[in-house]
Design a protein around this motif. Structure first.
Motif, short mmCIF file in Angstrom:
data_model
loop_
_atom_site.label_atom_id
_atom_site.label_comp_id
_atom_site.label_asym_id
_atom_site.label_seq_id
_atom_site.Cartn_x
_atom_site.Cartn_y
_atom_site.Cartn_z
N ASP A 24 -48.61 -57.64 -5.30
CA ASP A 24 -49.37 -59.06 -4.77
C ASP A 24 -49.32 -58.81 -3.59
N GLN A 25 -47.69 -58.29 -2.74
CA GLN A 25 -47.92 -58.15 -1.25
C GLN A 25 -47.75 -56.84 -0.81
N HIS A 75 -44.98 -56.85 3.84
CA HIS A 75 -44.00 -57.92 2.77
C HIS A 75 -43.36 -56.23 2.16
N GLU A 110 -42.56 -56.33 -0.76
CA GLU A 110 -42.30 -56.08 -2.17
C GLU A 110 -42.71 -54.49 -2.64
#
Length: 213
Positions: free
Chosen positions: A136-137, A141, A143
């Protein structure tokens, strides 16, 4: 060092010139201009972020998603012709595999671009592959790196991430990884959890494990 997490573009394979050439061709197709500085601004970014930037910078009448697909078309075609391995990267990757050190690939490129590159490596060279269309990121980020470490069943603090860009190094460090930075097309500033080498040529798994941090 329980695992090594690899960036792809500019770290494992020197495909940044492929991306840059494709960006220039796309801009010129619509009568727009695209500079080296524009291209360098995108190094390490998620593809959809790059698509938005190109759309805003050039004004071409395509959505960010359409721009990403056009870029992928151009770069995949070039990779299918030749895979430009970064000096020492493939050798270190295969040495880690032989030494039993799990490796993960953490890239903001999409799966359809990663697949033809993985075809040039032995099966299971990467036990985990995290691509930009799976998170998603995107980088910067944390993630992507958190996802890769979790999939390997290790803590990020026990991983070394190999990166070439400020965006990627920020992502890996934020996740808690020790980061080996091998700058390529853009400069990377010093920072927490970052160690720098000029090249991966001749680097062994033992030397990688002995890095500070």
């Amino acid at each position: 060092m329980r695992a090594v997490l690899w960036d792809m573009d500019g770290t494992l394979v020197d495909t940044e010139p492929y991306w840059m050439a494709t960006e220039v061709a796309l801009a010129e197709e619509y009568g727009a201009t695209w500079s080296t500085a524009d291209a360098q601004h995108l190094v390490g970014n998620s593809l959809i972020s790059s698509g938005h930037y190109i759309r805003e910078r050039t004004g071409i009448p395509l959505s960010a998603e359409e721009i990403v697909e056009r870029l992928l078309d151009g770069v995949v075609a070039q990779v299918q012709h030749a895979v430009p391995w970064c000096p020492g990267a493939r050798e270190l990757l295969l040495a880690l595999k032989d030494a039993g050190v799990p490796c993960g690939l953490v890239t903001m490129s999409y799966q359809r671009f990663v697949a033809p590159i993985l075809e040039h490596l032995p099966p299971e060279t990467f036990r985990v592959v995290v691509t930009g269309d799976q998170v998603d990121q995107g980088k910067p980020h944390p993630e992507p790196y958190l996802t890769a470490a979790a999939a390997l069943g290790v803590e990020p603090e026990d991983c070394i991430a190999i990166e070439d860009s400020p965006t990627g190094a920020t992502s890996a460090a934020a996740a808690g990884c020790q980061v080996l930075v091998v700058p390529n097309h853009v400069p990377v500033p010093a920072g927490e959890r970052r160690t720098f080498l000029d090249t991966l040529v001749g680097v062994t798994p033992a030397e990688l494990a002995a890095l500070p941090g």
